[in-house]
Design an enzyme around this catalytic site. Sequence first.
Site: not given
Ligand code: ADP
Length: 766
Positions: A352, A357-359, A673, A716
């Site tokens: 994504g 929120g991946k990390t 696409s 999209k």
């Molecule tokens: P990614 O690893 O996908 O680039 P991160 O996990 O680093 O993204 O997310 C960026 C920030 O957004 C972090 O501070 C994370 O805690 C917050 N965040 C992302 N998704 C959510 C969610 N669904 N609920 C709460 N906080 C979120």
Amino acid sequence: MVKAKTAIYKIPVIPLKDVTVFPGMVIGIATTTRQAKLAAEAAYQKDKLILFLLNKTNISEPDTKDLFKTGTIGVIRQFLRTNGDVKLLVEGLYRTKVSGVSQKKPFIKVSAEKVRDLIKNEEEIIALRSNFTKKFRNLIDRGKTFPVEILISVLSTNDTNKLIDLIIPYMEAKTEEKQEILEEEDTEKRLEKSLKILDHNLSLLKLEEKLTSKTHEELNKMQKEVFLREQLKTIQKELGGREGSEFGELEEKIVKAGMPKDVENKAKKELARLKIIPSFSPEVGFIKTYLDWLVALPWSVKSKTEVDIKKAQKILDEDHYGLTKIKERVIEYLAVQKITGKVKGPILLFVGPPGTGKTSIGQSIAKATSRKFTRMSLGGIRDEAEIRGHRRTYVGALPGRIIQGIKNIGTRNPVFMLDEIDKVGLDFRGDPSAALLEALDPEQNFQFSDHYLEAPFDLSDCFFITTANILDTIPPALRDRMEVIPFPGYTEEEKFHIAKQFLIPKQLKINGLLQFNIKFKDDAISKMISEYTKEAGVRELERTIASVLRKLTRKISEGEKTLEFISYSKIKEFLGSAKYLPLVIGKKSLTGSSYALAVTPAGGEVLQVESAVVPGKGSLILTGQLGNVMKESAQASLTYVRSKLEKDKSLSFKNQDIHIHVPAGAVSKDGPSAGTAIAASLYSEVTSKPIRKDIAMTGEITLKGTVLRVGGIKEKVLAASRAGIKTVILPKENESDLEDIPLKTRHSLNIFLVSNMDEVLKAALT
Ligand code: ADP
């Protein structure tokens, strides 16, 4: 001294084995046979004279025929009876030759005559004698030893035969050879034979000397080595005891590191090598670094993990808004782990755009399973060695990134997140994805071999999670082994909740503003989302919030009154006017221009597609950083439009060039696409029929105009919604994907599902 007589009668004989007695010799004899004892007794009783004859045989009481005929007469100097035996000390007097036997039993008595010394050629004898004495001196020089009295006698005699008799008994020679010299009457011959024996003795001495010097050398070498080693130890001690204690420390660390036995032995061997190589050798550094790595790795350090599904669900919910499907999938995965007790199964792949929120989910998984969390970016890795390390023969070699990560985290069962797996390159320096698979695949990673370590490390307890922005560029071999979990991005509303519940409290805390009870007005949050960010995730939003709060903190620290509510106007004051405005949807529709929906690494995106027909030679010009798939898609669209129009009213492109351009050239775009959008813009340009400006579309097309399914519908549609588009045209085949789109968004849009290009044109052209 008894005066020598030329003839002697009835003299008792003592037969001797292995020894030829010479005149001048003093010999101690223990008589063991009755024959010898009686002879000794008789001699002692009479005139103390006794004749020694050499026994040719092994018979202990021999007959006269078993004896040599020539012997030496001696005088008994001492006579001792002990335990029935007789011991004699006898001094040899002169050589005699048996002339007759007068008694055989119980002991032998003979008549004998003194051996005459024959001197034929005096000069010859003098020459030979001088040679003889020279050799004798030579023997002494080379270390041959003689009793002092013999030396004195030798020095004080002029008698050649006496000289021979004195020296020959001390020479190494066979008894028979000595017997020959004893028997010989011709002095010249005696000298010659004696010289031979002296020569032989000299060469023996030389050989001995050679051997001794050789052993000496060997001995010296050994001693030298022992000495040097000792010296080395002393020097090491002198160098402040530091090295010694360093070795001791290292040894202790090796033992304590909990390595597998093989590895421990290897480490000990290296340490032993380290101890003996000189400290100025460059190898010292290499070995030390290597050992430091070995002892620093958590060979047997593990966090005590537990998988409590309820607790895990709670943690995931507490840390994240929404993401319901993802959380479900993660919980299922953990449940399988709980039951199998192992990190088995496919490797998780979170795909994504940034900030989705991946990390954060990875961190929650670590928290929920009581593991440590570490992450590492694979972006731009082209070399296998970056994963698997360089061999130690390389200068500056180090372990690969996986082992580095494990060392830094200090346990061998963390949640290990590998980011940007879609940016792993593949070129001539080996295939990093093969090495990656070896590290990640639970079937092989219990023995991950890092080139630098030269020892397998068990990664099977590591919980690997990989992340990527897009799927397309992940090496297929890797993608096959992975379970893809999409993180498509958030709607404006989801972002609003994430900001309110998570990002703002987090940033208030970071900026030290918790005690001030500060709140953002809802419309301020919404405006921050729509006017100051343009993204699928919430990273930019988080940065924007942080930026607002930093400015506020500064104002407070400058003594300004704290605000309770942050309004939209305050945001504008802090951040300046809006950074992004909704796509300007002009009232007037344009010909030759359409909006395509695409997915880029930054998430869903609305792209403008422009076509122009200009005079030329019938060629197709494509600009705007298009990837290969997109170029082919443009070709197919052109062919579709041509065939459609040629049927309709036989239009010819012979004297015209077709130019298709997709602006925002800094972003590279690829994928099929945009097919429908390209075809629509082309058709509009050629036919001069304008396209509605509030419409965006996605879909792959075939030459015949069939519209095919594409990926990333949710991303999209969210992008279209963000951009203020009112109508979207999607392939009919994607109907099932609509479920993923939040209801609110779905209701705010007109969604057309189409299966061919005609339907697209019908909906899009004004
Ligand atoms: P990614 O690893 O996908 O680039 P991160 O996990 O680093 O993204 O997310 C960026 C920030 O957004 C972090 O501070 C994370 O805690 C917050 N965040 C992302 N998704 C959510 C969610 N669904 N609920 C709460 N906080 C979120």
